[in-house]
Design an enzyme around this catalytic site. Structure first.
Site, PDB file in Angstrom:
ATOM      1  N   HIS A 114     -28.034 -12.825 -25.368  1.00  0.00           N
ATOM      2  CA  HIS A 114     -27.671 -13.209 -24.002  1.00  0.00           C
ATOM      3  C   HIS A 114     -28.889 -13.586 -23.148  1.00  0.00           C
ATOM      4  CE1 HIS A 114     -23.562 -10.884 -24.324  1.00  0.00           C
ATOM      5  NE2 HIS A 114     -23.562 -12.042 -24.961  1.00  0.00           N
ATOM      6  N   GLY A 183     -23.621   1.489 -27.500  1.00  0.00           N
ATOM      7  CA  GLY A 183     -23.573   1.335 -26.048  1.00  0.00           C
ATOM      8  C   GLY A 183     -23.059   0.008 -25.531  1.00  0.00           C
ATOM      9  N   SER A 185     -19.232  -2.015 -24.376  1.00  0.00           N
ATOM     10  CA  SER A 185     -17.824  -1.720 -24.114  1.00  0.00           C
ATOM     11  C   SER A 185     -16.871  -2.528 -24.997  1.00  0.00           C
ATOM     12  CB  SER A 185     -17.510  -1.983 -22.640  1.00  0.00           C
ATOM     13  OG  SER A 185     -17.819  -3.328 -22.321  1.00  0.00           O
TER      14      SER A 185
HETATM   15  N1  APR Z   1     -25.504   5.800 -24.460  1.00  0.00           N
HETATM   16  C1  APR Z   1     -24.693   4.931 -25.113  1.00  0.00           C
HETATM   17  N2  APR Z   1     -23.733   4.217 -24.504  1.00  0.00           N
HETATM   18  C2  APR Z   1     -23.586   4.384 -23.179  1.00  0.00           C
HETATM   19  C3  APR Z   1     -24.392   5.265 -22.430  1.00  0.00           C
HETATM   20  C4  APR Z   1     -25.376   5.999 -23.122  1.00  0.00           C
HETATM   21  N3  APR Z   1     -26.198   6.868 -22.506  1.00  0.00           N
HETATM   22  N4  APR Z   1     -23.988   5.200 -21.137  1.00  0.00           N
HETATM   23  C5  APR Z   1     -22.985   4.318 -21.091  1.00  0.00           C
HETATM   24  N5  APR Z   1     -22.721   3.830 -22.312  1.00  0.00           N
HETATM   25  C6  APR Z   1     -21.712   2.847 -22.739  1.00  0.00           C
HETATM   26  C7  APR Z   1     -20.454   2.841 -21.911  1.00  0.00           C
HETATM   27  O1  APR Z   1     -19.555   3.832 -22.400  1.00  0.00           O
HETATM   28  C8  APR Z   1     -19.934   1.428 -22.128  1.00  0.00           C
HETATM   29  O2  APR Z   1     -19.058   1.373 -23.237  1.00  0.00           O
HETATM   30  O3  APR Z   1     -22.257   1.566 -22.601  1.00  0.00           O
HETATM   31  C9  APR Z   1     -21.190   0.617 -22.466  1.00  0.00           C
HETATM   32  C10 APR Z   1     -21.585  -0.382 -21.403  1.00  0.00           C
HETATM   33  O4  APR Z   1     -20.598  -1.365 -21.321  1.00  0.00           O
HETATM   34  P1  APR Z   1     -20.771  -2.650 -20.377  1.00  0.00           P
HETATM   35  O5  APR Z   1     -21.190  -2.222 -19.006  1.00  0.00           O
HETATM   36  O6  APR Z   1     -19.544  -3.450 -20.494  1.00  0.00           O
HETATM   37  O7  APR Z   1     -22.041  -3.414 -21.013  1.00  0.00           O
HETATM   38  P2  APR Z   1     -22.081  -4.371 -22.279  1.00  0.00           P
HETATM   39  O8  APR Z   1     -21.010  -4.019 -23.248  1.00  0.00           O
HETATM   40  O9  APR Z   1     -23.485  -4.386 -22.765  1.00  0.00           O
HETATM   41  O10 APR Z   1     -21.750  -5.774 -21.644  1.00  0.00           O
HETATM   42  C11 APR Z   1     -21.728  -6.908 -22.476  1.00  0.00           C
HETATM   43  O11 APR Z   1     -21.333  -8.331 -20.608  1.00  0.00           O
HETATM   44  O12 APR Z   1     -21.757  -8.638 -18.387  1.00  0.00           O
HETATM   45  C12 APR Z   1     -22.039  -9.108 -19.648  1.00  0.00           C
HETATM   46  O13 APR Z   1     -23.829 -10.328 -20.491  1.00  0.00           O
HETATM   47  C13 APR Z   1     -23.489  -9.057 -20.009  1.00  0.00           C
HETATM   48  O14 APR Z   1     -24.540  -8.406 -22.091  1.00  0.00           O
HETATM   49  C14 APR Z   1     -23.570  -8.048 -21.127  1.00  0.00           C
HETATM   50  C15 APR Z   1     -22.175  -8.126 -21.709  1.00  0.00           C
END
Ligand code: APR
Length: 238
Positions: A114, A183, A185
């Site tokens: 990304h 980590g 979603s």
């Molecule tokens: N350790 C592991 N996982 C964690 C922790 C932790 N300490 N704290 C939170 N999480 C998890 C949450 O449970 C959640 O499932 O990290 C995840 C974060 O999810 P999102 O906020 O949706 O982030 P992400 O999945 O990386 O988003 C994907 O979306 O907005 C776009 O381009 C952006 O790369 C990003 C993409």
């Protein structure tokens, strides 16, 4: 805690998301106090936003640069760098994150699908490669120009744009026997599909994080916990 055994014949593909940087103090996107709770995606992370209000887009990513510069890698980033050190080219890391905490922990075989916060590129995609740019811009007038004269934009994949290096990623998934996802979603594609692609090839698939992702059903196992707490000591390399 269940340990993940890695045999000499295994090839490991790791996908990380915002959760791996949460314990470094960087907010995730979809938490109730996350980045998307405070900002509308359409205002700061789409090609249309860049056309209509580039100053707001740059302010948003300048704030991300400021936050990223203050953050330090946590034990989960270090655990992945250590795993790479013992597996060498049998290891590959694909991150959705735009921070540079994996590199700063020592990871080398990695792709930022990304984009990267610390780079900018031509707004007109003239063909010039991205340039290193860690500056924090308060006004649009401060933003630099590409050699072709067009304004620079953040080297970030916006919603609606195609992630980077997909051919390489596909190739690495195809030859992996173990996929570890940390980590994320499971709500953004194509990354949320990687687990399905790996399973179609017969790979083991493990998710690490405190909550089940949307695609949890596709994993062969889920290790529940914070990445910084469970990743060190999670792998048993034979
Ligand atoms: N350790 C592991 N996982 C964690 C922790 C932790 N300490 N704290 C939170 N999480 C998890 C949450 O449970 C959640 O499932 O990290 C995840 C974060 O999810 P999102 O906020 O949706 O982030 P992400 O999945 O990386 O988003 C994907 O979306 O907005 C776009 O381009 C952006 O790369 C990003 C993409």
């Amino acid at each position: 805690m269940e340990r993940i055994r890695i045999a000499p014949s295994d090839r490991v593909f790791v996908l990380t998301g915002a959760g791996i940087s949460a314990e470094s103090g960087l907010p995730t996107f979809r938490a109730s106090d996350g980045l998307w709770a405070g900002h509308r995606v359409e205002d700061v992370c789409t090609p249309e936003a860049l056309d209509q209000n580039p100053e707001l887009v740059w302010q948003f990513y300048s704030e991300r640069r400021e936050q990223g510069a203050k953050a330090e890698p946590n034990p989960a980033h270090v655990a992945l760098a250590d795993l790479e050190a013992s597996l060498g080219e049998r290891f590959f890391l694909c991150t959705q994150n735009v921070d540079d905490l994996h590199e700063r922990a020592g990871s080398k075989r990695l792709i930022h699908m990304h984009g990267e916060l610390a780079k900018s590129r031509c707004e007109h995609e003239c063909g010039e490669p991205p340039v290193e740019d860690r500056r924090v811009y308060k006004n649009l007038s401060e933003v630099g120009r590409c050699a072709c004269g067009a304004r620079l934009r953040p080297h970030i994949v916006f919603f609606g744009e195609i992630p980077l290096e997909m051919n390489r990623i596909q190739k690495e998934i195809d030859r992996s026997t173990l996929m570890v996802v940390v980590g994320t979603s499971g709500s953004v594609y194509p990354a949320a599909n990687f687990v399905h692609w790996a399973r179609q090839n017969g790979a083991r698939t493990v998710y690490v994080g405190p909550e089940a992702p949307l695609n949890a059903h596709a994993f062969t196992s889920v290790v529940q916990g914070k990445a910084g707490e469970v990743m060190p000591g999670l792998f048993e390399v034979e």
